[in-house]
Design a protein around this motif. Sequence first.
Motif, PDB file in Angstrom:
ATOM      1  N   UNK A   1       0.851  -1.190   0.000  1.00 48.21           N
ATOM      2  CA  UNK A   1       0.000   0.000   0.000  1.00 48.21           C
ATOM      3  C   UNK A   1       0.887   1.241   0.000  1.00 48.21           C
ATOM      4  N   UNK A   2       0.532   2.240  -0.812  1.00 49.99           N
ATOM      5  CA  UNK A   2       1.242   3.515  -0.811  1.00 49.99           C
ATOM      6  C   UNK A   2       0.700   4.371   0.337  1.00 49.99           C
ATOM      7  N   UNK A   3       1.524   4.567   1.377  1.00 48.82           N
ATOM      8  CA  UNK A   3       1.129   5.368   2.540  1.00 48.82           C
ATOM      9  C   UNK A   3       1.816   6.730   2.551  1.00 48.82           C
ATOM     10  N   UNK A   4       2.420   7.105   1.440  1.00 49.47           N
ATOM     11  CA  UNK A   4       3.120   8.381   1.367  1.00 49.47           C
ATOM     12  C   UNK A   4       2.116   9.512   1.152  1.00 49.47           C
ATOM     13  N   UNK A   5       2.627  10.733   1.105  1.00 49.76           N
ATOM     14  CA  UNK A   5       1.782  11.892   0.791  1.00 49.76           C
ATOM     15  C   UNK A   5       1.887  12.259  -0.683  1.00 49.76           C
TER      16      UNK A   5
ATOM     17  N   UNK B   1       9.533   5.674   0.849  1.00 49.80           N
ATOM     18  CA  UNK B   1       9.021   6.919   1.425  1.00 49.80           C
ATOM     19  C   UNK B   1       8.680   7.975   0.380  1.00 49.80           C
ATOM     20  N   UNK B   2       9.261   7.887  -0.831  1.00 52.19           N
ATOM     21  CA  UNK B   2       8.934   8.847  -1.885  1.00 52.19           C
ATOM     22  C   UNK B   2       7.908   8.306  -2.872  1.00 52.19           C
ATOM     23  N   UNK B   3       7.317   7.145  -2.567  1.00 52.84           N
ATOM     24  CA  UNK B   3       6.316   6.553  -3.445  1.00 52.84           C
ATOM     25  C   UNK B   3       6.866   5.567  -4.446  1.00 52.84           C
TER      26      UNK B   3
ATOM     27  N   UNK C   1       9.152   7.096   7.439  1.00 49.90           N
ATOM     28  CA  UNK C   1       9.926   8.318   7.233  1.00 49.90           C
ATOM     29  C   UNK C   1      10.781   8.691   8.437  1.00 49.90           C
ATOM     30  N   UNK C   2      10.366   8.273   9.630  1.00 53.31           N
ATOM     31  CA  UNK C   2      11.098   8.631  10.841  1.00 53.31           C
ATOM     32  C   UNK C   2      12.220   7.653  11.168  1.00 53.31           C
ATOM     33  N   UNK C   3      12.312   6.574  10.433  1.00 59.23           N
ATOM     34  CA  UNK C   3      13.310   5.552  10.740  1.00 59.23           C
ATOM     35  C   UNK C   3      14.710   6.026  10.363  1.00 59.23           C
TER      36      UNK C   3
ATOM     37  N   UNK D   1      20.815   1.637  -1.425  1.00 60.02           N
ATOM     38  CA  UNK D   1      20.629   2.417  -2.649  1.00 60.02           C
ATOM     39  C   UNK D   1      19.553   1.803  -3.545  1.00 60.02           C
ATOM     40  N   UNK D   2      18.506   1.267  -2.912  1.00 64.64           N
ATOM     41  CA  UNK D   2      17.324   0.770  -3.615  1.00 64.64           C
ATOM     42  C   UNK D   2      17.634  -0.399  -4.545  1.00 64.64           C
TER      43      UNK D   2
END
Length: 627
Positions: free
Chosen positions: A162-166, A235-237, A313-315, A342-343
């Motif tokens: 699920x995308x939980x980002x803004x 975190x960036x989607x 995001x806070x991790x 690095x993804x």
Amino acid sequence: MHCFHRLLAGFAALALIALLVTSTREGLNSARAADTVRITVEPNILVTQDIDAPHTETSLATDAANPRRLLGAVTTFARTGQGLYDKPQASLDGGYTWADSTVPESREGSGDPQTAYGITGTSYFVTLNNKYGMLFYRSIDGGITWKKPLALGHCDHEQIAIDRTSGPHRGRVYITAEHILPKSRRLQGDRVLELWRSDNDGRSFTSRVLESGHVAADKPFADGGLAAEGLAVLSDGSLVAGVVRYVTERDFPYERFYTTVSRDGGNTFGPERKSVDLNFGGQSKMMDHQLAVQHGDMTRSFSLSVLAADTDKKSPYRDRLYVVYGVISANNSRLDTIYSIDRGRSWSAPVGVVSGAGGGTDFQPAIATNARGEVGILYYHAPADNSNNRFHVYVTVSLDGGKSWLPSARVSSRSSLPHARGNMLPMGFYTQSSKKELSASVISANSRWPEGGDYIGFSADASGVFHALWPDSRTGTYQLYAARVNVAGPPMPSAEGPIQLVNDKLQLIFDPSRYDASAGDFIFPIRLRNVSKGVIYGPLTTTLKGTVDKYIIAEHRKRVPYVIRNAANGQRGPGATFDYTTALGGTGRLSPGALTDAVEWRVHLSDPTRLDTFQFHLDAHGRYSAP
């Protein structure tokens, strides 16, 4: 030119600030690791109480907004005639109590359950139905009841994120799964990895092919299979998909784990990047291992690979990827982990999991992260002993982003014995009709899932507590158990004050009881639930006062002589004491609403047909801390 240099200087300053922030965050976690950090496991909770039939292959999700809501699912043999099927399991109190449900389409049989929560709290349940293919269900009451499903096509081993980002795709539901194309001339079929997306809380989906088995950068895997193994939204989607490529038409010694990343919501994906080779010796060797496990040698078990991502995001380790996988040797296997900062472009050297009990085999891993950046791995350990026929459940945690792992803590309070009567229960599995013939497959848990399934459930809630959900065969039949796992500092002090009577603060809770006909004994697994608003600490004991009440006496019913077989103090009647202190689990306390582990009371009646004349009248003593 000066502007250009100022721009470079600005970038350098920003990079330095980012480095300092990251170093500070990692330093805080390292300091936490340097302290006396303990993994504490709360009591084992029996989740499935429907029937003495195997329950295998579990998944688990936690609600990111509400730590009290958990949603699991399990494949069960509870319909003992024909057709194993998936059942959702929901908890609304943080994993202490559970409620199951059955969807109508399950009568056709199903498997490979997956669960998740949407950003508005909608519960999702995905299952692979024998007749209808992949079905996607929604629930708006926490998983107690379910809406009519969507049919998304026939596929295998689905994954959900699920995308939980803004970002622009906030709330999007992603599913990946391996799909075998129809009308293939190949024995194993032509395979693709398919992606489904929903932007309306799972009410409808669109799909596209993500990768094809025909096209592979590495020649050994061309025209092979490609399994979905993990899915995460960073975190960036960005969407990260784990892919395991394998050879289908010949005996090949290894599989290869890749990741691929989409930065535009799944419209396009970057190149597949190799994570690790999964060496298992080939299909024939794997079948040799499987045969040994079916005959009860759990040290020959092997593992699937599992991908997880730290998406909070806070991790301090935000967007770090983790893979845990099995490494098979001649007679056993271990678990190794790697991580990427690095993804998926590059990966760390392997780090071994600190095994729970020395020699033996570690297998069946599940991995999860929490908001503090802690990474947990749940796994099975089969000790190498004279029998090799049992396993325990363990957990380990990394506090430094996968660079090292704490000594493992045991999760299961009793050993599992998979090669036993209950798991041999046969069942009609898949039937077909044609002009040529009628045909049917038959199956048992021991023949298909001797380890209790291909995967187990593990997740972290919004408060940072890890939750384990696993098939456990302590009774000789796989049932679903749950436990809460905490990562804490030095032991918390116990409540001060005298030991007191706590009868009004507890409730007796019975797990399924049984009758041992050979000994003539009734066996009652009894738990204690804290029904007060305070906390109860050990030592916690119960003492039998009597076995009849005034109503039995008033009705002149004849009392039946009895014997308590297994009291802690050896008493065989009134005064028999059972110690629940160790049943409090690793925390040593019982929070409001929490349950102890089950303690078995073994009772022998001279006339077992007169059980209705026997009752439990107890006193409970412990230390109590008022709210």
